[in-house]
Design an enzyme around this catalytic site. Structure first.
Site, PDB file in Angstrom:
ATOM      1  N   HIS A  56       0.852  -1.200   0.000  1.00 39.86           N
ATOM      2  CA  HIS A  56       0.000   0.000   0.000  1.00 39.86           C
ATOM      3  C   HIS A  56       0.878   1.236   0.000  1.00 39.86           C
ATOM      4  O   HIS A  56       2.094   1.145   0.133  1.00 39.86           O
ATOM      5  CB  HIS A  56      -1.008  -0.019   1.148  1.00 39.86           C
ATOM      6  CG  HIS A  56      -0.422   0.067   2.535  1.00 39.86           C
ATOM      7  ND1 HIS A  56       0.395  -0.903   3.073  1.00 39.86           N
ATOM      8  CD2 HIS A  56      -0.553   1.019   3.497  1.00 39.86           C
ATOM      9  CE1 HIS A  56       0.734  -0.556   4.306  1.00 39.86           C
ATOM     10  NE2 HIS A  56       0.179   0.607   4.593  1.00 39.86           N
ATOM     11  N   HIS A  58       1.365   3.923   1.938  1.00 39.32           N
ATOM     12  CA  HIS A  58       1.887   4.669   3.092  1.00 39.32           C
ATOM     13  C   HIS A  58       3.416   4.760   3.062  1.00 39.32           C
ATOM     14  O   HIS A  58       4.095   3.798   2.701  1.00 39.32           O
ATOM     15  CB  HIS A  58       1.423   4.028   4.407  1.00 39.32           C
ATOM     16  CG  HIS A  58      -0.026   4.297   4.702  1.00 39.32           C
ATOM     17  ND1 HIS A  58      -0.770   3.528   5.574  1.00 39.32           N
ATOM     18  CD2 HIS A  58      -0.866   5.269   4.238  1.00 39.32           C
ATOM     19  CE1 HIS A  58      -2.010   4.007   5.634  1.00 39.32           C
ATOM     20  NE2 HIS A  58      -2.088   5.050   4.831  1.00 39.32           N
ATOM     21  N   ASP A  60       5.746   4.631   5.225  1.00 34.62           N
ATOM     22  CA  ASP A  60       6.565   3.650   5.942  1.00 34.62           C
ATOM     23  C   ASP A  60       6.645   2.305   5.219  1.00 34.62           C
ATOM     24  O   ASP A  60       7.301   1.380   5.687  1.00 34.62           O
ATOM     25  CB  ASP A  60       6.067   3.474   7.396  1.00 34.62           C
ATOM     26  CG  ASP A  60       4.663   2.919   7.482  1.00 34.62           C
ATOM     27  OD1 ASP A  60       3.770   3.439   6.783  1.00 34.62           O
ATOM     28  OD2 ASP A  60       4.452   1.960   8.252  1.00 34.62           O
ATOM     29  N   HIS A  61       5.976   2.208   4.040  1.00 36.61           N
ATOM     30  CA  HIS A  61       6.061   0.992   3.225  1.00 36.61           C
ATOM     31  C   HIS A  61       6.701   1.233   1.855  1.00 36.61           C
ATOM     32  O   HIS A  61       7.089   0.279   1.189  1.00 36.61           O
ATOM     33  CB  HIS A  61       4.670   0.368   3.071  1.00 36.61           C
ATOM     34  CG  HIS A  61       4.087  -0.058   4.385  1.00 36.61           C
ATOM     35  ND1 HIS A  61       4.030  -1.368   4.787  1.00 36.61           N
ATOM     36  CD2 HIS A  61       3.614   0.682   5.423  1.00 36.61           C
ATOM     37  CE1 HIS A  61       3.520  -1.424   6.025  1.00 36.61           C
ATOM     38  NE2 HIS A  61       3.263  -0.192   6.419  1.00 36.61           N
ATOM     39  N   HIS A 114      -7.521  -1.006   5.562  1.00 39.86           N
ATOM     40  CA  HIS A 114      -6.501  -0.087   6.084  1.00 39.86           C
ATOM     41  C   HIS A 114      -6.348   1.077   5.110  1.00 39.86           C
ATOM     42  O   HIS A 114      -6.345   2.241   5.501  1.00 39.86           O
ATOM     43  CB  HIS A 114      -5.193  -0.860   6.257  1.00 39.86           C
ATOM     44  CG  HIS A 114      -4.039  -0.029   6.725  1.00 39.86           C
ATOM     45  ND1 HIS A 114      -3.963   0.483   7.992  1.00 39.86           N
ATOM     46  CD2 HIS A 114      -2.907   0.368   6.100  1.00 39.86           C
ATOM     47  CE1 HIS A 114      -2.830   1.172   8.123  1.00 39.86           C
ATOM     48  NE2 HIS A 114      -2.175   1.122   6.985  1.00 39.86           N
ATOM     49  N   ASP A 138      -0.302  -4.020   6.183  1.00 37.23           N
ATOM     50  CA  ASP A 138      -0.992  -3.546   7.388  1.00 37.23           C
ATOM     51  C   ASP A 138      -2.448  -4.009   7.444  1.00 37.23           C
ATOM     52  O   ASP A 138      -3.316  -3.310   7.968  1.00 37.23           O
ATOM     53  CB  ASP A 138      -0.939  -2.009   7.462  1.00 37.23           C
ATOM     54  CG  ASP A 138       0.474  -1.501   7.755  1.00 37.23           C
ATOM     55  OD1 ASP A 138       1.379  -2.319   7.967  1.00 37.23           O
ATOM     56  OD2 ASP A 138       0.654  -0.267   7.767  1.00 37.23           O
ATOM     57  N   HIS A 176       4.432  -4.815  10.440  1.00 36.72           N
ATOM     58  CA  HIS A 176       4.937  -4.193  11.669  1.00 36.72           C
ATOM     59  C   HIS A 176       5.129  -5.208  12.783  1.00 36.72           C
ATOM     60  O   HIS A 176       4.419  -6.214  12.837  1.00 36.72           O
ATOM     61  CB  HIS A 176       3.954  -3.125  12.187  1.00 36.72           C
ATOM     62  CG  HIS A 176       3.872  -1.909  11.329  1.00 36.72           C
ATOM     63  ND1 HIS A 176       4.634  -0.786  11.554  1.00 36.72           N
ATOM     64  CD2 HIS A 176       3.124  -1.646  10.232  1.00 36.72           C
ATOM     65  CE1 HIS A 176       4.337   0.129  10.630  1.00 36.72           C
ATOM     66  NE2 HIS A 176       3.432  -0.364   9.816  1.00 36.72           N
TER      67      HIS A 176
HETATM   68 FE    FE Z   1       2.512   0.695   8.165  1.00 38.46          FE
HETATM   69 ZN    ZN Z   2       0.009   1.567   6.594  1.00 40.28          ZN
END
Ligand code: FE
Ligand code: ZN
Length: 262
Positions: A56, A58, A60-61, A114, A138, A176
């Site tokens: 996805h 985001h 942090d990915h 998410h 996530d 995570h």
């Molecule tokens: Fe994440």
């Molecule tokens: Zn995420």
């Protein structure tokens, strides 16, 4: 020969994953939230990176994607439906699409909730069809699930139910390391679950040693993840939702988790 999978801790509590099909050397990296540690691991294995797989959009990915493309010439694969928000895609994947990854097959599962177009990757070894590897970003976490940023409870519940129906031996590699907090919440809503108690003790030991709690398996999640246990009579009784639809029980659990302070 099963794929080699290496866990690469990124940022604060993210996991990226290096996947190598040993038969052909085909190499992928799932969710590079930062480039440095990913590049280091790729170089340590000889510097080959064919694919970056994105669950996805985001940061942090995806934030390490451009740098890895530049360093290794990797191509990028992600949901066609989210192409506008993802880094430039070389392979825009449709829901349910299967593509060849060396001699492995990667199946793209749509898992909205998410985010609107979140996907999970199911990596299947033709020699072990009953024990695939699931990279679920996530959506599903060990003993937990992702927050509902762009989907309602019903949507997320359907995504999770689809993952829960995968073979029990499916290994779960999530985005995570949230396991300890998840397990504490799980115990608060499912306190008489002996499997959950045993697992919390195991997870506490792993984390005390600084070790990851992934992979899990679908079988273990069915036993201990409250978000996959919405049909459980004890959990329903505790929430006062004995005869509610599954999605409603799920919504109540997700809401309780959002405000839980273990
Ligand atoms: Fe994440
Ligand atoms: Zn995420």
């Amino acid at each position: 020969m099963t794929p080699t999978i290496e866990i690469v801790p990124l940022l604060v509590d993210n996991y990226g994953y290096l996947i190598v099909d040993e038969a052909t050397g085909t190499t992928g990296f799932v969710d590079p939230g930062e480039a440095g540690p990913a590049a280091e691991r790729i170089r340590a294995r000889g510097g080959r990176l064919d694919w970056i797989l994105l669950t996805h959009h985001h940061g942090d990915h995806v934030a390490g994607t451009t740098e890895l493309v530049r360093a290794f010439g990797a191509r990028v694969a992600g949901a066609a439906a989210d192409a506008a928000r993802l880094p430039a895609l070389d392979r825009a994947l449709a829901e349910g699409e299967v593509w060849d990854f060396g001699r492995l097959r990667v199946r793209t599962l749509a898992t909205p909730g998410h985010t609107r177009h979140h996907v999970a990757f199911l990596v299947e070894d033709p020699d072990r069809p009953a024990a695939p590897d699931l990279f679920c970003g996530d959506t599903l976490f060990v003993m937990g699930c992702g927050r509902l940023f762009e989907g309602d409870a019903e949507t997320m519940w359907r995504s999770l139910a689809e993952l829960a129906a995968l073979p029990g031996e499916t290994r779960i590699w999530c985005g995570h390391e949230y396991t300890l907090a998840n397990a504490r919440f799980a115990l608060s809503v499912d306190p008489d679950n002996a499997a959950l108690r045993a697992r919390l003790a195991e997870v506490e030991r792993l984390r005390a040693e600084g070790r990851p709690t992934v992979p899990s398996t679908i079988a273990a999640e069915r036993l201990t993840n409250p978000f996959l246990r919405v049909e459980d009579p004890a959990i329903r009784r505790r929430l006062g939702l004995e005869s509610a639809p599954a999605a409603e029980v799920f919504a109540a659990l997700r809401k309780a988790k959002d405000t839980f302070r273990g």
